[in-house]
Design a protein around this motif. Structure first.
Motif, PDB file in Angstrom:
ATOM      1  N   GLU A 129      -9.760  13.697   4.837  1.00  0.00           N
ATOM      2  CA  GLU A 129      -8.528  14.151   4.207  1.00  0.00           C
ATOM      3  C   GLU A 129      -8.478  15.664   4.033  1.00  0.00           C
ATOM      4  O   GLU A 129      -7.424  16.279   4.201  1.00  0.00           O
ATOM      5  CB  GLU A 129      -8.356  13.464   2.846  1.00  0.00           C
ATOM      6  N   CYS A 150     -12.944   3.832  14.507  1.00  0.00           N
ATOM      7  CA  CYS A 150     -13.258   2.719  13.605  1.00  0.00           C
ATOM      8  C   CYS A 150     -14.504   1.959  14.080  1.00  0.00           C
ATOM      9  O   CYS A 150     -14.696   1.756  15.282  1.00  0.00           O
ATOM     10  CB  CYS A 150     -12.080   1.750  13.546  1.00  0.00           C
ATOM     11  N   GLU A 156     -13.566  -0.688   5.125  1.00  0.00           N
ATOM     12  CA  GLU A 156     -12.780  -0.178   4.001  1.00  0.00           C
ATOM     13  C   GLU A 156     -12.480   1.312   4.167  1.00  0.00           C
ATOM     14  O   GLU A 156     -11.357   1.767   3.942  1.00  0.00           O
ATOM     15  CB  GLU A 156     -13.530  -0.420   2.692  1.00  0.00           C
ATOM     16  N   GLN A 157     -13.483   2.068   4.579  1.00  0.00           N
ATOM     17  CA  GLN A 157     -13.298   3.500   4.808  1.00  0.00           C
ATOM     18  C   GLN A 157     -12.301   3.747   5.938  1.00  0.00           C
ATOM     19  O   GLN A 157     -11.448   4.640   5.853  1.00  0.00           O
ATOM     20  CB  GLN A 157     -14.641   4.142   5.147  1.00  0.00           C
ATOM     21  N   ASP A 158     -12.401   2.949   6.997  1.00  0.00           N
ATOM     22  CA  ASP A 158     -11.488   3.100   8.129  1.00  0.00           C
ATOM     23  C   ASP A 158     -10.036   2.868   7.725  1.00  0.00           C
ATOM     24  O   ASP A 158      -9.146   3.658   8.069  1.00  0.00           O
ATOM     25  CB  ASP A 158     -11.850   2.110   9.241  1.00  0.00           C
ATOM     26  N   ILE A 159      -9.783   1.781   7.024  1.00  0.00           N
ATOM     27  CA  ILE A 159      -8.409   1.432   6.661  1.00  0.00           C
ATOM     28  C   ILE A 159      -7.792   2.523   5.796  1.00  0.00           C
ATOM     29  O   ILE A 159      -6.622   2.900   5.978  1.00  0.00           O
ATOM     30  CB  ILE A 159      -8.371   0.077   5.926  1.00  0.00           C
ATOM     31  N   LYS A 160      -8.572   3.054   4.872  1.00  0.00           N
ATOM     32  CA  LYS A 160      -8.077   4.145   4.027  1.00  0.00           C
ATOM     33  C   LYS A 160      -7.751   5.380   4.862  1.00  0.00           C
ATOM     34  O   LYS A 160      -6.707   6.023   4.674  1.00  0.00           O
ATOM     35  CB  LYS A 160      -9.124   4.490   2.968  1.00  0.00           C
ATOM     36  N   ALA A 161      -8.637   5.717   5.804  1.00  0.00           N
ATOM     37  CA  ALA A 161      -8.417   6.896   6.648  1.00  0.00           C
ATOM     38  C   ALA A 161      -7.195   6.715   7.543  1.00  0.00           C
ATOM     39  O   ALA A 161      -6.405   7.653   7.731  1.00  0.00           O
ATOM     40  CB  ALA A 161      -9.657   7.162   7.500  1.00  0.00           C
ATOM     41  N   GLU A 163      -4.512   4.872   7.011  1.00  0.00           N
ATOM     42  CA  GLU A 163      -3.303   4.963   6.191  1.00  0.00           C
ATOM     43  C   GLU A 163      -2.995   6.413   5.847  1.00  0.00           C
ATOM     44  O   GLU A 163      -1.847   6.866   5.968  1.00  0.00           O
ATOM     45  CB  GLU A 163      -3.481   4.145   4.914  1.00  0.00           C
ATOM     46  N   ASP A 164      -4.008   7.162   5.428  1.00  0.00           N
ATOM     47  CA  ASP A 164      -3.781   8.552   5.033  1.00  0.00           C
ATOM     48  C   ASP A 164      -3.361   9.405   6.223  1.00  0.00           C
ATOM     49  O   ASP A 164      -2.446  10.230   6.118  1.00  0.00           O
ATOM     50  CB  ASP A 164      -5.047   9.134   4.401  1.00  0.00           C
ATOM     51  N   ARG A 167       0.266   8.536   7.182  1.00  0.00           N
ATOM     52  CA  ARG A 167       1.215   9.012   6.164  1.00  0.00           C
ATOM     53  C   ARG A 167       1.387  10.522   6.225  1.00  0.00           C
ATOM     54  O   ARG A 167       2.503  11.037   6.114  1.00  0.00           O
ATOM     55  CB  ARG A 167       0.721   8.603   4.777  1.00  0.00           C
TER      56      ARG A 167
END
Length: 237
Positions: A129, A150, A156-161, A163-164, A167
């Motif tokens: 980020e 990925c 979990e780390q991948d999905i957050k990254a 999305e960010d 966005r």
């Protein structure tokens, strides 16, 4: 900024072929005319002129697969087989890389790309980020598809990254940046996670994309002769 690039050999990529002593007219960010230098210069007398005599005027090149930040690892242990190179050299080193390291490596690649005539890159690497490849590509002025790589062991780390990144960056930098979902490879992403990432891709497209600028996939495939055997051994398929 409106200008004419003249005097070079224009590669039109169309039925017009190559125009010797040709010229290209640019208004803002759009090419509006192409033709012979003498005709174009008479037609647009007040436009800034850029002399390309002895050079080639052509569309920018596209690098369809790249790891932009890995310019910092250029030549690093590159005489090892892929599996050993990744597991014993690259991945251990990457665990110590910061977002700023990734940004600087991508910045170097972006500048080198411009120098070499590449104007669009499709890059797969670790998204962070604070600093990331998208920032570097946007700063230099390239177009880019920027993906977060990925792996099954960090879902979990991948999905957050993902999305960010979607966005903040999809269709960012005046539309020059797009985002992709990047499963590393069939031997590091299990079939169940592959299906999950397809679902994530659909969700990101619904939230941030359009038909003209979709969130796409980018994956390594068939890198080595023994890859199919490794996949069978790992996942039984």
């Amino acid at each position: 900024m409106d200008f004419v690039i003249f005097g070079g050999s224009v590669v039109t990529m169309s039925e017009r072929g190559i125009i010797r002593d040709g010229a290209v007219v640019v208004e803002g960010d759009t090419i509006i005319d192409v033709g012979r230098s003498d005709e174009i210069r008479r037609k647009y007398p007040r436009y800034e002129k850029i002399d390309a005599g002895g050079k080639v005027i052509m569309p920018g090149l596209i690098n369809a697969h790249q790891h932009a930040a890995m310019s910092l690892l250029r030549g690093y242990a590159d005489d090892y087989p892929l599996k050993e190179w990744l597991e014993e050299w690259v991945w251990p080193l990457e665990r110590h890389m910061t977002g700023y390291d990734i940004y600087v490596g991508a910045l170097l690649t972006a500048v080198e790309s411009v120098i070499g005539g590449t104007t669009t890159i499709n890059t797969m690497y670790h998204y962070m980020e604070d600093h990331n490849e998208a920032m570097a590509i946007a700063e230099v002025g390239l177009r880019g598809v920027v993906g977060h790589v990925c792996f099954s062991w960090r879902k979990e780390q991948d999905i957050k990254a993902l999305e960010d990144s979607a966005r903040r960056w999809h269709r960012g930098a005046d539309g020059r940046i797009r985002v992709s979902v990047d499963p590393h490879a069939p031997y590091t992403v299990d079939p169940e996670y592959m299906r999950e990432l397809r679902a994530v891709t659909r969700e990101l497209n619904e939230k941030y994309a359009s038909a003209e600028a979709p969130v796409i996939w980018h994956i390594h495939l068939a890198e080595t002769s023994d890859e199919a055997q490794k996949i069978r051994e790992s996942f039984g398929i």
